[in-house]
Design a protein around this motif. Sequence first.
Motif, mmCIF file in Angstrom:
data_model
loop_
_atom_site.group_PDB
_atom_site.id
_atom_site.type_symbol
_atom_site.label_atom_id
_atom_site.label_comp_id
_atom_site.label_asym_id
_atom_site.label_seq_id
_atom_site.Cartn_x
_atom_site.Cartn_y
_atom_site.Cartn_z
ATOM 1 N N LYS A 9 0.838 -1.207 0.000
ATOM 2 C CA LYS A 9 0.000 0.000 0.000
ATOM 3 C C LYS A 9 0.873 1.258 0.000
ATOM 4 N N LEU A 52 -16.396 -4.030 0.710
ATOM 5 C CA LEU A 52 -16.386 -3.261 1.966
ATOM 6 C C LEU A 52 -17.127 -1.927 1.824
ATOM 7 N N PHE A 57 -15.559 2.788 7.376
ATOM 8 C CA PHE A 57 -14.191 3.216 7.060
ATOM 9 C C PHE A 57 -13.897 3.203 5.553
ATOM 10 N N LEU A 61 -10.527 4.432 3.541
ATOM 11 C CA LEU A 61 -9.718 3.350 2.976
ATOM 12 C C LEU A 61 -9.386 3.650 1.511
ATOM 13 N N ARG A 85 -1.350 -14.742 3.825
ATOM 14 C CA ARG A 85 -2.051 -14.017 4.901
ATOM 15 C C ARG A 85 -1.315 -14.175 6.236
ATOM 16 N N THR A 91 -5.298 -8.208 10.399
ATOM 17 C CA THR A 91 -5.685 -6.918 9.813
ATOM 18 C C THR A 91 -5.283 -5.746 10.699
ATOM 19 N N ARG A 102 2.789 -6.921 9.137
ATOM 20 C CA ARG A 102 2.062 -5.878 9.886
ATOM 21 C C ARG A 102 2.521 -5.826 11.342
ATOM 22 N N ASN A 112 -1.886 -0.154 7.374
ATOM 23 C CA ASN A 112 -1.331 -1.481 7.677
ATOM 24 C C ASN A 112 -0.474 -2.075 6.552
#
Length: 148
Positions: A9, A52, A57, A61, A85, A91, A102, A112
């Motif tokens: 990200k 989502l 949020f 996001l 994962r 998360t 993370r 994150n």
Amino acid sequence: MEQTFIMIKPDGVQRGLVGEIIGRFEKKGFTLKGLKFITVDQAFAEKHYADLSAKPFFNGLVEYIVSGPVVAMVWEGKNVVTTGRKIIGATNPAESAPGTIRGDYAIDIGRNVIHGSDAVESARKEIALWFPEGIAEWRSSQHSWIYE
Ligand code: DAT
Ligand code: MG
């Protein structure tokens, strides 16, 4: 062989974690099958996180994901979705175990660092969304040293 979609990200890119993160997947033994450095727009980010869209949020996001370039990748290997994962961690970084990405590099849930597909089916959808041109076909020369 199973594939997953992994995205570093904007915060991960800004913080110089690209090499570290790619190294973890590489050293594990997974195979890099696609990689691009890309800044996405709002419509694209909304599509990626469509599941989502009802969450409180969601707008924050999407704003975060479009805030700078990301590194979008396809990784391949046995059980790569589930293991990916695990490498990424929970998360919420407050609950991510040390040793996970993370757990080692993030504090807030909204920063994150990394995304990873949560199932084989969502991986398939995400890879199609991010890599409509298709991905590389190659086999690592290390294959027989990683798999029995
Ligand atoms: P993950 O990224 O672990 O698959 P998710 O798909 O449930 O988690 O959510 C996508 C992202 O949305 C997540 O990485 C961070 C953000 N997010 C999730 N739950 C949140 C919350 N309760 N508050 C703020 N951001 C949240
Ligand atoms: Mg998710």
